[in-house]
Design a protein around this motif. Structure first.
Motif, PDB file in Angstrom:
ATOM      1  N   ALA A  82      73.775  13.709   4.113  1.00 17.82           N
ATOM      2  CA  ALA A  82      72.598  14.349   3.966  1.00 17.82           C
ATOM      3  C   ALA A  82      72.056  15.533   4.713  1.00 17.82           C
ATOM      4  N   ILE A  83      71.303  15.685   3.674  1.00 17.58           N
ATOM      5  CA  ILE A  83      70.607  17.421   4.341  1.00 17.58           C
ATOM      6  C   ILE A  83      70.540  18.013   5.508  1.00 17.58           C
ATOM      7  N   SER A  84      69.144  16.517   6.052  1.00 14.66           N
ATOM      8  CA  SER A  84      68.394  16.479   7.405  1.00 14.66           C
ATOM      9  C   SER A  84      69.877  16.994   8.533  1.00 14.66           C
ATOM     10  N   GLU A  85      71.044  15.693   8.294  1.00 15.34           N
ATOM     11  CA  GLU A  85      72.220  15.431   8.645  1.00 15.34           C
ATOM     12  C   GLU A  85      73.184  17.324   9.105  1.00 15.34           C
ATOM     13  N   GLN A  86      72.787  17.768   7.956  1.00 16.39           N
ATOM     14  CA  GLN A  86      73.988  18.874   7.612  1.00 16.39           C
ATOM     15  C   GLN A  86      72.586  19.865   8.824  1.00 16.39           C
ATOM     16  N   LEU A  87      71.633  19.843   8.902  1.00 17.20           N
ATOM     17  CA  LEU A  87      71.395  20.827   9.754  1.00 17.20           C
ATOM     18  C   LEU A  87      71.075  20.727  11.062  1.00 17.20           C
ATOM     19  N   ARG A  88      71.255  19.284  11.168  1.00 15.40           N
ATOM     20  CA  ARG A  88      71.411  19.188  12.603  1.00 15.40           C
ATOM     21  C   ARG A  88      73.183  19.137  13.075  1.00 15.40           C
ATOM     22  N   ILE A  89      74.086  19.147  12.072  1.00 17.34           N
ATOM     23  CA  ILE A  89      74.943  19.448  12.799  1.00 17.34           C
ATOM     24  C   ILE A  89      75.335  21.145  12.779  1.00 17.34           C
ATOM     25  N   VAL A  90      74.729  22.128  11.845  1.00 17.66           N
ATOM     26  CA  VAL A  90      75.606  23.506  12.001  1.00 17.66           C
ATOM     27  C   VAL A  90      74.216  24.063  13.120  1.00 17.66           C
ATOM     28  N   ASN A  91      73.471  23.252  13.455  1.00 17.29           N
ATOM     29  CA  ASN A  91      72.576  23.244  14.591  1.00 17.29           C
ATOM     30  C   ASN A  91      73.377  23.650  15.543  1.00 17.29           C
ATOM     31  N   LYS A  92      74.192  22.392  15.878  1.00 14.60           N
ATOM     32  CA  LYS A  92      74.962  21.842  17.320  1.00 14.60           C
ATOM     33  C   LYS A  92      76.048  23.153  17.488  1.00 14.60           C
ATOM     34  N   VAL A  93      76.831  22.890  16.002  1.00 16.10           N
ATOM     35  CA  VAL A  93      77.904  23.381  15.963  1.00 16.10           C
ATOM     36  C   VAL A  93      77.526  25.342  16.125  1.00 16.10           C
ATOM     37  N   ASP A  94      76.851  25.454  16.110  1.00 22.09           N
ATOM     38  CA  ASP A  94      75.992  26.985  16.682  1.00 22.09           C
ATOM     39  C   ASP A  94      76.051  26.680  17.998  1.00 22.09           C
ATOM     40  N   GLU A  95      75.691  26.138  18.591  1.00 18.28           N
ATOM     41  CA  GLU A  95      75.129  26.042  19.642  1.00 18.28           C
ATOM     42  C   GLU A  95      76.932  25.472  20.825  1.00 18.28           C
ATOM     43  N   LEU A  96      77.193  25.325  20.097  1.00 14.93           N
ATOM     44  CA  LEU A  96      78.882  24.784  21.383  1.00 14.93           C
ATOM     45  C   LEU A  96      79.766  25.750  20.685  1.00 14.93           C
ATOM     46  N   MET A  97      80.342  26.438  19.716  1.00 12.98           N
ATOM     47  CA  MET A  97      80.440  27.643  19.359  1.00 12.98           C
ATOM     48  C   MET A  97      80.491  28.957  19.717  1.00 12.98           C
ATOM     49  N   SER A  98      78.699  29.396  20.362  1.00 13.73           N
ATOM     50  CA  SER A  98      78.164  29.861  21.578  1.00 13.73           C
ATOM     51  C   SER A  98      78.659  29.533  22.829  1.00 13.73           C
ATOM     52  N   LEU A  99      78.769  28.177  23.457  1.00  9.32           N
ATOM     53  CA  LEU A  99      79.748  27.562  24.810  1.00  9.32           C
ATOM     54  C   LEU A  99      80.823  28.213  24.728  1.00  9.32           C
ATOM     55  N   CYS A 100      81.554  28.165  23.083  1.00  6.81           N
ATOM     56  CA  CYS A 100      82.720  28.295  23.602  1.00  6.81           C
ATOM     57  C   CYS A 100      83.793  29.764  23.693  1.00  6.81           C
ATOM     58  N   ASP A 101      82.549  31.550  22.760  1.00  6.67           N
ATOM     59  CA  ASP A 101      82.211  32.627  23.219  1.00  6.67           C
ATOM     60  C   ASP A 101      82.406  32.926  24.534  1.00  6.67           C
ATOM     61  N   GLN A 102      81.152  31.821  25.383  1.00  3.77           N
ATOM     62  CA  GLN A 102      81.197  32.965  26.962  1.00  3.77           C
ATOM     63  C   GLN A 102      82.105  31.830  27.377  1.00  3.77           C
ATOM     64  N   LEU A 103      82.956  31.005  27.807  1.00  2.00           N
ATOM     65  CA  LEU A 103      83.581  30.545  27.881  1.00  2.00           C
ATOM     66  C   LEU A 103      85.499  31.255  27.588  1.00  2.00           C
ATOM     67  N   GLU A 104      85.638  31.574  26.896  1.00  2.14           N
ATOM     68  CA  GLU A 104      86.940  32.655  26.069  1.00  2.14           C
ATOM     69  C   GLU A 104      86.246  33.808  27.378  1.00  2.14           C
ATOM     70  N   GLN A 105      84.911  33.936  26.890  1.00  6.18           N
ATOM     71  CA  GLN A 105      84.650  36.409  27.688  1.00  6.18           C
ATOM     72  C   GLN A 105      85.094  35.962  28.793  1.00  6.18           C
ATOM     73  N   GLN A 106      84.476  34.721  29.401  1.00  6.06           N
ATOM     74  CA  GLN A 106      84.964  34.289  30.820  1.00  6.06           C
ATOM     75  C   GLN A 106      86.600  34.949  31.367  1.00  6.06           C
ATOM     76  N   SER A 107      87.012  33.864  30.634  1.00  5.89           N
ATOM     77  CA  SER A 107      88.501  33.818  30.503  1.00  5.89           C
ATOM     78  C   SER A 107      89.436  34.669  30.319  1.00  5.89           C
ATOM     79  N   LEU A 108      89.111  35.848  29.019  1.00  7.52           N
ATOM     80  CA  LEU A 108      89.432  37.374  29.619  1.00  7.52           C
ATOM     81  C   LEU A 108      89.140  38.145  30.096  1.00  7.52           C
ATOM     82  N   THR A 109      87.944  38.213  30.886  1.00  8.00           N
ATOM     83  CA  THR A 109      87.452  39.007  32.189  1.00  8.00           C
ATOM     84  C   THR A 109      88.856  38.798  33.103  1.00  8.00           C
ATOM     85  N   SER A 110      88.594  37.577  33.418  1.00  7.22           N
ATOM     86  CA  SER A 110      89.133  36.632  34.365  1.00  7.22           C
ATOM     87  C   SER A 110      90.920  37.052  34.017  1.00  7.22           C
TER      88      SER A 110
END
Length: 583
Positions: A247-275
């Protein structure tokens, strides 16, 4: 377990699962691949399209109703003449459904919910100065971030492009760029290797982007590509791809959650590269202290300081490679083994070599070498210990030449014919050679027959300056890409000379005397190899240095082997964690 908890509880596994990518061409210095974080990104996308990322809401309209609306919408567009009537797509068989979907979800063919393959063309005359032009190179692989926003005035085009509008999904159909998927935030034109896709039924473009970037769809696209040189996903294969719809409403929840988690991955990646970068910088700084040591006492102090932290310093392949280079540099500077005052000095060695050469010239076995100018103190790279001498490569070699310049006619079998691909640092690899006929072989070896304990030096390509001792009695001819150095073996240890050639100072000479860099592969000038300034120790010290380097390199190899074993364990843990989350 929530995905956030899955990430945070196992942060050590995601961040420590590293892999060294092999680089194209020669050499071994691959870049670090953050394998664990890459697997985590894939897991997030896979959970998203399987309906396992966010909880379902029983109040959501089922996807079956969305499909009815899409069918009605398309029928109306056909009636208005805006789209052509689509040929019915085949029913989805049970065998095409790889897993069970949550309640309210539906399997659907991509061609039913999108206009894949239908887009307007744009000619150069259709563009103005501000028209946005998108090429595959503008989109980052894996993350699909937009790297560059380029206009027609900056990058005019001459051939047809594909038009796209705001909120179209831009899909790179060319392998290996099948995970380059971008939602357009404005209208523009793109290369024909990018397909602009519109969705029906108010499906979120961001949700379609996730479908196209999911590991399952990428695997399907890779299996479905055609063409040898530039394999691409065919339109029919794409239209018939089976994807997950909610459903469209669940699509919206999924897209928002993926964006949030990918942002966490970005932070984790940057920390690893910096280290990783900080760690490598620390290793290089500490090891530089060794080569900068002014005397044996200071060197011993610096080494003691480093050895206390050996286990924490040399924890990556790159750090072990830097350690190896430091060992080589110390060796050729006379800092690796203690000098023995009873050793015959290198100056006496040079006198004997000169007498031996004169005798060989007299017997007609070698040609008289044209003398090179005297070496002044300013030319010497560093101060050498008592008993050492700085000499030209020519001074300690009876012959420096290269292989045949004739274009070879290769045969299925015959005489071995060695080129630069058979030479890597300290490794002679005749198993990589090709073959030539007996007649050609006899032509190729004239005045340049390689023999046991001679030295091969790579003269072209990415491996310029890499050298190895010929450690077998194999009879072979060599190509122009390979230099041949015949040391005065009675007085010069070939393994010491190869050690010098592969050291940072030796590679620096090779680089400095390479012509054509940036224009072609580059070519190490043969006549200038003769003028390499070699640091020469007494004969007995040459033996001690070679023995010590072999001993330390063996330790480095054990370290690297253990590290690779530990890395494999971490990779398996990341894979197991991913499988457990999905199943």
């Amino acid at each position: 377990m929530t995905v956030e908890k899955l990430i945070t509880d196992h942060i050590d596994i995601w961040s420590s699962a590293l892999q060294t990518r092999s680089t194209a061409g020669r050499g071994s210095n691959g870049k670090i691949d953050l394998y664990g974080i890459k697997k985590l990104r894939e897991l997030i996308l896979e959970l998203a399209v399987r309906g396992k990322l966010v909880p379902q809401d029983p109040n959501d309209e089922p996807a079956s109703e969305l499909l009815k609306r899409i069918a009605a919408e398309k029928a109306e567009l056909v009636k208005q003449g805006k789209i052509k009537k689509q040929k019915p797509l085949p029913e989805i068989s049970e065998g095409e459904k790889p897993f069970e979907l949550p309640e309210g979800w539906e399997w659907v063919r991509l061609g039913f919910i999108t206009n894949y393959g239908e887009c307007d063309k744009a000619e150069p005359t259709d563009a103005d100065a501000d028209t946005w032009i998108v090429e595959l190179e503008d989109i980052e692989k894996s993350t699909s971030r937009l790297l560059n926003r380029v206009t027609f005035s900056e990058r005019p085009f001459k051939s047809s492009k594909n038009k796209f509008n705001k909120n179209d999904v831009l899909y790179g159909k060319l392998r290996p760029y099948l995970d380059k998927v971008l939602v357009a935030d404005d209208s523009g034109v793109c290369t024909t290797e990018i397909i602009p896709i519109k969705v029906y039924g108010n499906i979120l473009p961001g949700y379609l982007r996730l479908l196209l970037k999911s590991p399952r769809f990428i695997a399907y696209a890779n299996e479905s590509t055609h063409g040898m040189n530039l394999p691409r996903l065919g339109t029919d294969k794409a239209i018939n791809a089976v994807v997950e719809l909610t459903a469209i409403s669940e699509q919206l929840r999924i897209v928002n959650k993926v964006d949030e988690l990918m942002s966490l991955c970005d932070q984790l990646e940057q920390q690893s590269l910096t280290s990783l970068e900080a760690h490598q910088q620390l290793v290089e700084t500490l090891l530089a202290m060794l080569t900068d040591s002014q005397n044996a006492e200071e060197l011993a102090e610096n080494w003691a300081r480093i050895s206390q932290h050996f286990d924490t310093l040399f924890t990556t392949e790159a750090s072990i490679d830097v350690l190896k280079q430091t060992i080589l540099q110390l060796a050729v500077m006379g800092k690796l083994v203690p000098q023995d005052p009873n050793d015959e000095p290198a100056s006496e060695l040079l006198k004997r070599i000169e007498q031996e050469k004169a005798q060989l010239v007299k017997e007609g076995k070698i040609k008289k070498q044209k003398p090179l100018p005297l070496i002044n103190d300013d030319e010497k790279p560093y101060e050498l210990p008592e008993g050492w001498e700085t000499v030209y490569m020519q001074d300690i070699s009876e012959l420096i030449t290269d292989g045949t310049h004739q274009t070879p006619k290769y045969t299925e079998s015959g005489r071995p014919f060695v080129s630069a691909q058979c030479v890597k640092p300290f490794k002679f690899m005749p198993e990589n050679c090709r073959f030539v006929s007996e007649d050609d072989y006899q032509q190729y070896i004239k005045n340049r027959k390689p023999e046991l304990n001679d030295i091969l030096l790579s003269r072209v390509g990415a491996g310029i300056g890499e050298s190895a001792v010929i450690d077998s009695d194999l009879e072979f001819a060599i190509y122009v890409s390979t230099g041949l150095i015949k040391p005065m073996k009675r007085n010069i240890n070939s393994h010491y000379l190869v050690l010098w050639l592969n050291s940072p100072i030796g590679r620096e000479f090779s680089s400095k005397y390479t012509y054509g860099k940036g224009v072609s592969q580059g070519n190490l000038n043969l006549s200038l190899i003769r003028s390499f300034l070699v640091s020469l120790p007494p004969r007995l010290e040459q033996e001690r240095i070679v023995s010590r380097v072999n001993e330390l390199f063996s330790i480095c190899d054990i370290l690297k082997s253990r590290l690779q074993s530990a890395q494999q364990t971490q990779l398996h843990l990341a894979d197991a964690l991913t499988d457990a989350a999905l199943n």
